[in-house]
Design an enzyme around this catalytic site. Structure first.
Site, PDB file in Angstrom:
ATOM      1  N   LYS A  61       7.698 -20.195 -58.760  1.00  0.00           N
ATOM      2  CA  LYS A  61       7.962 -21.272 -57.796  1.00  0.00           C
ATOM      3  C   LYS A  61       8.676 -20.748 -56.539  1.00  0.00           C
ATOM      4  O   LYS A  61       8.308 -21.110 -55.421  1.00  0.00           O
ATOM      5  CB  LYS A  61       8.816 -22.352 -58.482  1.00  0.00           C
ATOM      6  CG  LYS A  61       9.363 -23.432 -57.573  1.00  0.00           C
ATOM      7  CD  LYS A  61       8.291 -24.319 -57.033  1.00  0.00           C
ATOM      8  CE  LYS A  61       8.867 -25.276 -55.990  1.00  0.00           C
ATOM      9  NZ  LYS A  61       7.824 -25.999 -55.279  1.00  0.00           N
ATOM     10  N   LYS A 113      17.568 -24.447 -50.037  1.00  0.00           N
ATOM     11  CA  LYS A 113      17.997 -24.087 -51.405  1.00  0.00           C
ATOM     12  C   LYS A 113      17.002 -23.114 -52.029  1.00  0.00           C
ATOM     13  O   LYS A 113      17.388 -22.073 -52.578  1.00  0.00           O
ATOM     14  CB  LYS A 113      18.091 -25.360 -52.262  1.00  0.00           C
ATOM     15  CG  LYS A 113      18.374 -25.102 -53.728  1.00  0.00           C
ATOM     16  CD  LYS A 113      18.027 -26.298 -54.608  1.00  0.00           C
ATOM     17  CE  LYS A 113      16.543 -26.454 -54.806  1.00  0.00           C
ATOM     18  NZ  LYS A 113      16.151 -27.407 -55.843  1.00  0.00           N
TER      19      LYS A 113
END
Ligand code: NAD
Length: 292
Positions: free
Chosen positions: A167, A242
């Site tokens: 991811k 993030k």
């Protein structure tokens, strides 16, 4: 059909939970913001995280970040889950926390998968997400029919943490591509060119990518996107920041050369510093175009 406890009914979780209900599963939803949980027609609104977890065969979570995920699993899910329940965390978090939580779950006698997603809010709503799954083969086999109800592609990437690893690589690629598309439109504009012409050519040429054809950052060009809604997320710049931070940590730990990923991190860092964490990540184009 499964009994599912779903914690975290935000931009992504809402569409995912709706698709589980549509597929005929019995779903209990919980979010700190009760209004969000109430928005899922056909689901039971749980009074607490504990209530969502109790009686569930499958516990799903879609939460903002690693520390929140760790706290919810340790305080709410591990102590209250039914024996034999399977945990599927779909949030994007760091590989280390995903691995530690999977180990802790195993210590409590539970199987846990990391199953972060790609495809954005549109993919969550349409049930066309891509799931990247880390964890045991047995856990994956149990999870696959559940994930199929929310996604178009479900890939078992390896052991615990592998889904999160894939991811962050994907999202680093996405950030670089979004900035490349934003800079292409900004340059075309400075050259006095029609942005629609750039879209018409590049969407069918070698500049083609998801950030252009599905998620164009240029208002009025391509499909209707966050850019046509004043950059309301969608996928907030703070969340992209993030994810890039996680990618930079992983690159440092592994010695990977990610010079463009670092530049993308710096660009989103500047956006967050400017108070734009809540703006959609495609809003990076505004600085490039010099518009508010
Ligand atoms: P969001 O902020 O819209 O949703 C998170 C939800 O979690 C909120 O509704 C919040 O109230 C709830 N929450 C927070 N702490 C909680 C707690 N302790 N108990 C119960 N509920 C709690 O975020 P999102 O955009 O839905 O993203 C969720 C995750 O998915 C993130 O990890 C993000 O990185 C990832 N993701 C997002 C996108 C996207 O396009 N938005 C795409 C892929 C992955």
């Amino acid at each position: 059909m499964a009994t599912i406890g779903f914690i975290g009914i935000g931009n992504m979780g809402a569409g995912m939970a709706r698709n589980l209900v549509r597929a005929g599963h019995e779903v209990a939803v919980f979010d700190l913001d009760t209004e969000k949980a109430r928005g899922i027609e056909g689901a039971t609104v749980a009074a607490s995280g504990e209530d969502a977890v109790k009686g569930a065969d499958i516990v799903l979570s879609m939460l903002p970040a690693g520390p929140i995920v760790a706290s919810v699993y340790r305080k709410t899910i591990f102590p209250n889950a039914e024996s034999g329940a399977l945990f599927i965390d779909c949030s994007t978090i760091d590989v280390a926390t995903a691995r530690i939580l999977a180990e802790e779950a195993q210590g409590h006698g539970f199987a846990m998968l990391d199953a972060p997603v790609s495809g954005g809010v549109a993919g969550a709503d349409a049930g066309t997400l891509a799931f990247m799954v880390g964890g045991s083969g047995d856990g994956f086999a149990r999870a696959e029919p559940i994930l199929d109800a929310m996604g178009a592609k479900v890939v078992h990437c390896g052991d615990a943490g592998a889904g999160q690893g894939i991811k962050i690589c994907n999202n680093m690629m996405l950030a670089i591509q979004m900035i490349s598309v934003a800079e292409g439109f900004a340059l075309a504009e400075k050259l006095g060119l029609d942005p629609q012409k750039l879209f018409d050519v590049s969407s069918a040429a070698s500049g083609q990518c998801w950030s252009l054809t599905t998620y164009s950052p240029m208002p009025g060009v391509g499909p209707t996107t966050s850019a046509d809604n004043d950059y309301k997320p969608g996928f907030a710049a703070g969340l992209m920041h993030k994810d890039l931070g996680l990618a930079m940590e992983a690159a440092q730990a592994s010695g990977a050369d990610v010079a463009f990923g670092r530049a993308a991190f710096d660009a989103y860092d500047a956006m967050v510093e400017a108070g734009e964490a809540g703006v959609d990540f495609s809003g990076i184009i505004r600085g490039k175009r010099g518009v508010a």
